[in-house]
Each structure stands twice: as structure tokens, then as C-alpha cells.
Design a protein around this motif. Structure first.
Motif, PDB file in Angstrom:
ATOM      1  N   PHE A  44     -10.550  -9.235  -4.007  1.00 40.77           N
ATOM      2  CA  PHE A  44      -9.838  -8.226  -3.181  1.00 40.77           C
ATOM      3  C   PHE A  44      -8.030  -8.320  -2.809  1.00 40.77           C
ATOM      4  N   VAL A  45      -7.650  -6.958  -2.461  1.00 40.82           N
ATOM      5  CA  VAL A  45      -6.715  -7.354  -2.084  1.00 40.82           C
ATOM      6  C   VAL A  45      -6.316  -6.792  -0.779  1.00 40.82           C
ATOM      7  N   ILE A  46      -6.335  -7.225   0.264  1.00 45.31           N
ATOM      8  CA  ILE A  46      -6.326  -7.001   1.875  1.00 45.31           C
ATOM      9  C   ILE A  46      -4.973  -7.280   2.653  1.00 45.31           C
ATOM     10  N   GLY A 103      -4.989   0.967  -4.765  1.00 43.87           N
ATOM     11  CA  GLY A 103      -4.388   0.659  -3.128  1.00 43.87           C
ATOM     12  C   GLY A 103      -2.812   1.444  -3.228  1.00 43.87           C
ATOM     13  N   ASN A 104      -1.794   1.027  -4.399  1.00 45.50           N
ATOM     14  CA  ASN A 104      -0.980   1.700  -4.579  1.00 45.50           C
ATOM     15  C   ASN A 104      -0.702   3.968  -4.975  1.00 45.50           C
ATOM     16  N   GLN A 138      -7.505  -3.091  -0.389  1.00 39.70           N
ATOM     17  CA  GLN A 138      -6.310  -2.208  -0.929  1.00 39.70           C
ATOM     18  C   GLN A 138      -6.785  -2.349  -2.576  1.00 39.70           C
ATOM     19  N   HIS A 139      -7.062  -3.287  -3.823  1.00 40.54           N
ATOM     20  CA  HIS A 139      -7.735  -3.206  -4.604  1.00 40.54           C
ATOM     21  C   HIS A 139      -8.828  -4.179  -4.911  1.00 40.54           C
ATOM     22  N   ALA A 140      -9.329  -3.839  -5.365  1.00 45.15           N
ATOM     23  CA  ALA A 140     -11.326  -4.281  -5.765  1.00 45.15           C
ATOM     24  C   ALA A 140     -11.461  -4.623  -7.183  1.00 45.15           C
ATOM     25  N   MET A 163       0.634  -1.488  -0.014  1.00 38.70           N
ATOM     26  CA  MET A 163      -0.085   0.266   0.175  1.00 38.70           C
ATOM     27  C   MET A 163       1.042   0.836   0.138  1.00 38.70           C
ATOM     28  N   SER A 164       0.419   1.697  -0.730  1.00 42.85           N
ATOM     29  CA  SER A 164       0.945   3.331  -0.779  1.00 42.85           C
ATOM     30  C   SER A 164       1.059   3.770   0.552  1.00 42.85           C
ATOM     31  N   GLU A 165       2.236   4.747   0.962  1.00 47.02           N
ATOM     32  CA  GLU A 165       2.169   4.892   2.869  1.00 47.02           C
ATOM     33  C   GLU A 165       1.105   5.805   2.519  1.00 47.02           C
ATOM     34  N   GLY A 166       0.539   7.184   1.902  1.00 52.32           N
ATOM     35  CA  GLY A 166      -0.741   7.607   2.335  1.00 52.32           C
ATOM     36  C   GLY A 166      -1.861   6.989   2.233  1.00 52.32           C
TER      37      GLY A 166
END
Lengths: 450, 386
Positions: B39-41, B358-359, B67-69, B1-4
Motif C-alpha cells: 500500500f501507499v499510505i 490516489g493521484n 492511497q494506492h493498493a 495525493m491529488s488535492e481532492g
């Protein structure tokens, strides 16, 4: 258009025809004889034939076809064989049917009414003139190779165009050999002839698969079609096996695999690699495939062979695998693409482009192989052979090295002192091992009789 | 995941801002419970998930801060751990195109790498969108397509027409094959010839791709030719080298004048004093064109506002070798490069429209006007929650 579907189109509903089970055998035999003699025939009512006679010939046509379908449904290899010969007959009839309208009605029956349109219908539907819009001729000016071929001059309307929904002709769309307009593929009949044949074969297969259950549930029916089944099995086997090997008395193409000593070393090696690593390079696939074809394996047998040998089959069923590799295997057999019945590559081609055991394997490993393979032979004989082969390999005389190996294997000398063809290697080796044994057996039997 | 892009932000977005109704308008409510989601969790990908209704889907996305769906196909039964998609009957899936800018890496003339894009290379994606949409509508008869930004470096095109959902694998492959001219895109890039029969496709290539090709990819060094040293193979920009040696500003020279200038000023390779060769000139010769003709083609195309295939036929020399070379080069440099598997794999999952990447934190928004769309201008999760 209200042209009726022609009577020769065997997938259509025959209507009021009742079949006499007793006559099945006769009808089936007549149809079989004509199919194997490639006596392609059209059924259109001749002017001199009475209605009753004409009706009788239709009964024979459908009766023969139906009983053959029922008979082959019990065996997938025979099903493939029947589909192949019926497909050829269908193609001939489609091309030589006398009118364009009749061809269209067959297309509508195959692809269903809403998926086939005349160009005039398309023009009306979209209020355009397709020919003017794309600057194309209504009748293609390209010469169609069927026009003056065995199909006769009536095949000229193959140049005419028709519109078929793109979902029905995926192979043509894939090759971009189609003018697509709003979902309709504008094609000449000549261009789609093979796709039409494939569609017919696909639908015939579905019909046969459905009749399989019917036969399985009815013991009486099974017995009634038994003689037909046996005859088809015999014919299919003899037409399938290549001429080379038929004369040698092999019953099934796969039998060749039980005699690996007959194979030239390159093929033995390729099979070895395939079994251990699960796959070969593209050209090696081709080399092995064409060889196995010439060695007598049928399409179905090769499908099975590759399924069992390659790793592409992990997690997929034989049927799915067949879908995947079918095109390549049919290509080898000349049933798709350019429709060439390919020969295995010659030894020279193998040395330069494909796989040659002698040219592409390390000499040290070759010598090791020979030592293991001929362990039971006299040491001196093997040593001399190895010495000869090493010298030939050093001089890059691979075909002669192969001949020397053959001599070591069989004790015979190859005519012309080098191997030209993998298949001639096998043929000679077969004769050496098996024809001789047969002779000995016969001599022994005749001695016993005396 | 991107920091923010924190879990809290993601949960908040999916709870308050995720327009599930808009997303559902593409999918349709029937069979929703049999639809697969993935999903990416916590950096782990999971699929074979289905929901009874959209409310449950939203709850899941909120509580797991996905994060990604992704959304997949509709099956005969609701996909789950016990009913994995490979063991249940496939029913249908939307027909989707995926175009990523990195597919053009071998022909991008800018310095962009894998995930980068710039104003020079992004038009490749814009051209591809226009080309594919027109082909799907004109050739295949589909009525509507929706395009979404993929969240990072590309776009996804959804064919909205209902019948497209029921295309089988063979039919999807045939459409992709029809649209493919470049084989082995990442290595040999061999170009298939355009068959005579596929007239609409050929006309479209010349109508839509020639102008951007001539403007951005054809003989790009003509206005400042490249000189190459015959001994050490070093390359120099002709005008800059002349200016450096003679101190005179130089531009817009015909090749004959340029040659004379180099000869008269005795300009040689800076490193080994080797002879210099004008490789831009060689490139023109390679096309079978003269310098004059090449310049004329460029000017004529640039001046034409609405370029079509008829103009192409008029402008190009009537020499089949030149035309073949030109059409190959057009296809190589400007033709759409589609990620085939996304379209042909009927069991694949695709990013859910309006979800968050998510990135990058960017929203997978619908692209209303591809001509004016540039990824930097897309809203992100922070802006959405402001």
C-alpha cells in the motif's frame, strides 16, 4: 502410441537389473573410454546377439552410467563435465534412433506423457487440420543439416512435426521458432533437438544431485566409487584444459589467474576494471571471457570468476548468478546458440572494436603504469622502453608497442615485431617464465644426481 | 495525493463502496492469508503485509485511508515484517500484462506527453489489448482474460485461467519474448524479423494492425505533403504555403501537379528563399512505392470493413523489400508495447482491481468493451460516493 522407451535412454527405469558392485569399476571405465574417444554408440540389439548377451550389454550400459553418476556427484565441476558428455551422447542417440515413434517415446518420457502429442492427436483434439489451417507442409521441405551428416541418413524424420506444450519449450517459444496453437507448440524434431538435449541435461543434473546425498550417507559406497572419481577427475581436467596450456603443465584453469604477469596488458587492465568497478562493457566481457577460455579456464571456473568479480552478485547466491549468466558463458564456450568455439578477438579487432590497452588508454597513464610495474628494473632500460613505446604510440603502432612491452617484460623479442593475438602473448610469456624454470630445475636435479 | 482525494473520501470509499467480493473472485479465497499486499499510505510505500481474511483487509484499507493498493503473490507463509517475501517460499502469482500509453511516446503522432492521452493515441492501447488477448487465447490456449483500467494512463490484463498462476519465471519470460518484436523500445527501437514458423503471430499482425496502421500512421502527410527548404531545413505544409503565396485554395493534388504549381508560382522558402523539396514524396520512395500505388493501398484498406492477412497479401506489392519495410513500420508504429517487468517479475505487486488511484481519484474498473472504452469516461471516487 505404445512404442517402448528405447534402452539407450539412460534416465528410464532400468527395471530388473541388479548391479554387481565389483564390476562397477569395469563398467565405468569402459563407458568413460568411449565417452572421451567420442565413440558415440547406439545400443540396439543386433540380430546375431542372444538375449543373454543383449541383457548383459544393457547391464553394462546402466551400470557404467550409474557408477559414473554416483562418482561425479561429489564434485560440481565433474558433474558438469559428465552432464556435458552424456548430453552429447544423448543427442547423438536421439537423432540417430531408427524410428520416429522411438523419438516420440523419448520425448514423452522427458516431458511427460500429457505434454507431447502427435499432430494427428492435436487435429482430433481441436477438430481441425493444422496443416491446412496454417498452410504448412507436414514434412518440412527445408533441408536438415543432419540428414547426410555423421548421424546417417536415418535422421530424415527430424523434418517431421510434433506438438509439445509451450511450457516445456520456453527457449523455442522465446525465439518464436514455433507455430503455437492453443498452447501447443508445433515444431520439427530438428528445431527442438537442442531444447531436448538441455532438458535431458537438466534432468540428469537433478538425478545426480539426488545421488549426492546417497553417497554422502554411505561411507562404503564412497570408498567403492573412489577409483572412478579419481579417473573422471583426471580425464575431465585434461579434456577441459586447452591444448595450448595443457602442454605447459598448468593443473587447473584457475591457476592462470595466479600468474597475472603472463597476461597481455589489455587483459590485466580489464580484470582491474572488473574488480574495481564491478562490471565491463558488453564487448569487453566477451574479450575477457574468450581469453580466459583459451587460457584454460573451464565453464565452472569462469562462472566462479565472474561471480566473485562482478557486482551483479549482490544479494544473490552463486547458483542464482549461474542461472543469470550461464547462457553468456556457455555461448563463449560454443555450447549454445550457433555452437561456435569462439577464439579471442585478434589485436586488430581489439584496436577497432574491443579494448586495446595501447590504443584506448592515455599515453601519460601508460607511462605511469610501466614505471610502477617495473620499479625494480634498471632505470635506463625502462626509460629506453618508455621512449620506444611513446614513439610507437604516437605513430599509432599499437601492436608493435605491445611487442616492445613484451620485450621489456620478458627480455625476449617477439617474432615479426608485433603482437597479433593476446593468447600468443600469454603463451610466449608463460614459456619465458615457467618453462625455463622447469628446465633449470631439471638441470639442477640431474646435476645433483651426478 | 491529488488535492481532492482526501483521506476521509478514501476511507469512506473502502468502507462503503469497495466491492471486495468482485476483487476476490479473481484471486480466489484459498491461500488468502499467505497473499502479499502492498500500500501507499501517507505517500510512503509499504509491502510484506498479509491479512487473515478479507474483513481485516478492508478494515486496514479503511483505517489507513490507503492511497494506492496493490496485491502480490502467494507465499508458503503469510508475508510480514519478520517473514519478508525474499526469505519465504514463492508459490504462485497471477499472470498480468501492463500497457501504458507513455510506452508509445516515440511513435505517438499527436502532441500528448507522458501522462496525457487523446482520441488519436488511445487506440494504440485498444489495439494492444485486442492483440494480446487474441494471442493469449489462440496461441497459448488460455480461456479468459480480464482487463482493468490502471487508474491513469493504461490498462492491466489479468489472465484468469488457474494454470497461468503457476507459470515460472522462465515460462513468463518466454511468453513475453514471443510477444516482443521491438527491442530497446525507448532508444534504438530495433525491429526483429517475424520468423516463418510463427505463422499465427504474423497473420495476426497483418489482420489486426494493418488497418489502424494505414489509417493512422502510414504516410499521414499524403493529403497535405510537407515541403522542406533545402538550405535552412524549415518545413511547410504544401497546400497552406501555396494558398498563402497565390491566394488560391488548393487541395488533393498529385505530386506532379504540385511540383508544377510550385514551379509556376515560383514558390520558395519563406525565410531564406531556398529551393523546396517534397519530403512526403521521398518518404513514399523510401517504402519502394509509387505515389499511385501508395494511394491505392490506402484507399483499398480504408474501404475494406473486415481486413485480414489474406487481403494484406493481395494488396501489398510482391516485392520483399517493400514488404519488409512495411511490416517493420507496422510493428514500430502499432505493435503492442508491454511493460515487461510487470509480467515477468513473479514477486511484483499489481494494483488491486476496483481500488482507487490516489493521484487521479479514478476507480480501477473492469473494462467490459475495450473498443468503446476511453479513460475520461471512468467513474471516480467522487461519483462513486455521490
Amino acid at each position: 502410441m505404445s512404442t517402448e522407451i528405447p534402452d539407450w535412454f539412460v534416465l528410464k527405469d532400468p527395471g530388473d537389473i541388479s548391479l554387481d558392485v565389483e564390476s562397477w569399476n569395469r563398467y565405468a571405465n569402459t563407458r568413460l573410454d568411449r565417452l572421451i574417444s567420442e565413440d558415440l554408440w547406439i545400443i540396439t540389439q543386433p540380430s546375431w546377439m542372444s538375449e543373454d548377451e543383449w541383457f548383459q550389454s544393457k547391464v553394462e550400459e546402466f551400470g557404467g552410467h550409474t557408477s559414473l553418476k554416483l562418482a561425479v556427484s561429489q564434485d560440481s565441476r565433474l558433474t558438469s563435465w559428465l552432464i556435458e558428455v552424456e548430453g552429447d551422447l544423448f543427442e547423438f542417440r536421439f537423432i540417430s534412433s531408427p524410428s520416429f515413434e522411438q523419438k516420440i517415446s523419448v520425448l514423452k518420457e522427458l516431458y511427460s506423457q500429457e505434454n507431447v502429442k502427435l499432430i494427428s492427436e492435436i487435429n482430433r483434439m481441436f477438430s481441425i487440420d493444422i496443416f491446412r489451417r496454417f498452410n504448412i507442409a507436414e514434412v518440412d521441405t527445408r533441408s536438415v543439416k543432419y540428414a547426410k551428416s555423421k548421424y546417417g541418413t536415418s535422421a530424415t524424420d527430424l523434418n517431421r512435426k510434433v506438438a509439445i506444450h509451450y511450457t516445456k519449450i520456453p527457449s523455442i517459444v522465446s525465439a518464436k521458432r514455433v507455430l503455437l496453437f492453443k498452447g501447443w507448440g508445433i515444431v520439427t524434431l530438428a528445431d527442438i533437438r537442442l531444447a531436448v538435449k538441455r532438458e535431458f541435461e537438466k534432468q540428469l543434473r537433478e538425478v545426480i544431485e539426488r545421488s549426492k546425498e546417497l553417497v554422502e550417507q554411505d561411507e562404503g559406497l564412497k570408498n567403492a566409487i573412489k577409483p572412478i572419481f579419481d579417473r573422471v577427475a583426471e580425464i575431465a581436467r585434461s579434456t577441459r584444459l586447452s591444448k595450448d596450456f595443457l602442454s605447459l603443465g598448468l593443473d587447473e584453469g584457475v591457476e592462470i589467474l595466479s600468474k597475472p604477469e603472463l597476461f597481455p596488458p589489455c587483459i590485466q587492465e580489464l580484470i582491474g576494471i572488473l574488480k574495481s568497478e564491478g562490471h565491463l562493457a558488453h564487448l569487453e566481457n566477451w574479450q575477457l571471457g574468450t581469453f580466459l577460455k583459451r587460457a584454460g579456464m573451464a565453464v565452472e571456473e569462469q562462472q566462479r570468476f565472474w561471480y566473485e568479480s562482478s557486482i551483479d552478485n549482490i544479494g544473490i547466491s552463486f547458483e542464482e548468478f549461474k542461472q543469470k549468466v550461464n547462457y553468456q558463458i556457455l555461448h563463449i564456450y560454443g555450447k549454445v546458440g550457433r555452437e561456435v568455439d569462439y577464439n579471442p578477438p585478434s589485436c586488430k579487432t581489439c584496436i577497432n572494436n574491443y579494448y586495446c590497452y595501447w590504443a584506448h588508454k592515455e599515453s601519460a597513464k601508460i607511462i605511469e603504469d610501466i614505471k610502477t610495474r617495473f620499479e625494480d628494473r634498471k632505470g635506463e632500460v625502462v626509460e629506453t622502453a618508455i621512449e620506444d613505446i611513446s614513439k610507437l604510440l604516437n605513430g599509432q603502432q599499437y601492436q608493435r608497442a605491445c611487442a616492445r612491452y613484451f620485450t621489456l617484460l620478458t627480455g625476449w623479442t617477439v617474432r615479426g615485431n608485433h603482437i597479433n593475438q593476446m593468447i600468443s602473448f600469454t603463451r610466449q610469456a608463460y614459456k619465458r617464465f615457467y618453462a625455463k624454470k622447469e628446465e633449470e630445475k631439471e638441470v639442477k636435479e640431474s646435476n645433483e644426481d651426478e | 495525493m491529488s488535492e481532492g482525494v482526501t483521506s476521509e473520501l478514501l476511507s469512506e470509499y473502502y468502507e462503503k463502496k469497495f466491492p471486495i467480493e468482485s476483487f476476490m473472485s479473481y484471486l480466489g479465497l484459498p491461500d488468502f492469508q499467505n497473499r502479499e499486499f502492498g500500500f501507499v499510505i501517507n505517500e510512503r510505500f509499504t509491502r510484506n503485509i498479509s491479512f487473515e481474511n478479507t474483513k481485516k483487509l478492508r478494515e486496514f484499507m479503511v483505517s489507513n485511508s490507503v492511497q494506492h493498493a496493490y496485491v502480490g503473490s502467494v507465499y508458503g507463509k503469510p508475508p510480514s515484517r519478520d517473514n519478508r517475501i525474499h526469505s519465504i517460499k514463492w508459490k504462485y502469482r497471477e499472470f498480468i500484462f501492463d500497457i501504458d500509453i507513455n510506452e508509445y511516446d516515440l511513435v505517438r503522432s499527436c502532441d500528448c506527453g507522458k501522462y496525457d492521452y487523446c482520441k488519436i493515441c488511445w487506440p494504440l492501447v485498444q489495439d494492444a489489448v485486442i492483440f494480446i488477448e487474441e494471442t493469449m487465447k489462440e496461441d497459448f490456449g488460455f480461456k479468459e482474460m480480464k482487463w482493468f483500467f490502471s487508474g491513469r494512463r493504461g490498462v492491466h490484463g489479468w489472465v484468469v485461467d488457474k494454470e497461468s498462476k503457476f507459470l515460472n519465471n522462465e515460462q513468463r519470460v518466454s511468453i513475453l519474448n514471443y510477444l516482443t518484436f521491438i527491442h530497446d523500445e525507448t532508444r534504438s527501437q530495433s525491429i526483429e524479423e517475424i520468423p516463418n514458423e510463427a505463422k499465427p503471430l504474423r497473420n495476426r499482425i497483418f489482420s489486426l494492425l494493418v488497418k489502424p496502421y494505414i489509417e493512422h500512421s502510414f504516410l499521414v502527410d499524403l493529403d497535405n505533403p510537407i515541403l522542406q527548404c533545402q538550405s535552412c531545413k524549415s518545413k511547410f505544409r504544401a497546400y497552406e504555403l501555396i494558398e498563402e503565396v497565390t491566394g488560391r485554395k488548393t487541395e488533393s493534388l498529385r505530386f506532379s501537379t504540385l511540383d508544377k504549381r510550385i514551379q509556376n508560382s515560383n514558390i520558395k522558402c519563406k525565410y531564406c528563399s531556398g529551393e523546396l523539396e517534397n519530403i512526403t514524396k521521398l518518404e513514399i520512395e523510401d517504402f519502394g512505392l509509387t505515389e499511385l500505388k501508395a494511394r491505392k493501398i490506402i484507399t483499398q484498406v480504408k474501404e475494406t470493413t473486415s481486413f485480414d492477412h489474406n487481403q494484406y497479401n493481395i494488396i501489398m506489392p510482391n516485392d520483399w523489400k517493400v514488404r519488409r519495410k512495411m511490416s517493420n513500420d507496422i510493428i514500430l508504429n502499432r505493435y503492442p508495447r508491454i511493460d515487461r517487468v510487470v509480467s515477468t517479475d513473479i514477486k511484483r505487486v499489481s494494483r488491486i482491481p476496483y481500488s482507487i488511484h490516489g493521484n487521479t481519484g479514478k476507480i480501477v474498473i473492469e473494462i467490459k468493451d475495450i473498443d468503446s472504452f476511453y479513460p475520461d469516461s471512468t467513474p471516480n471516487i467522487w461519483e462513486a460516493l455521490m
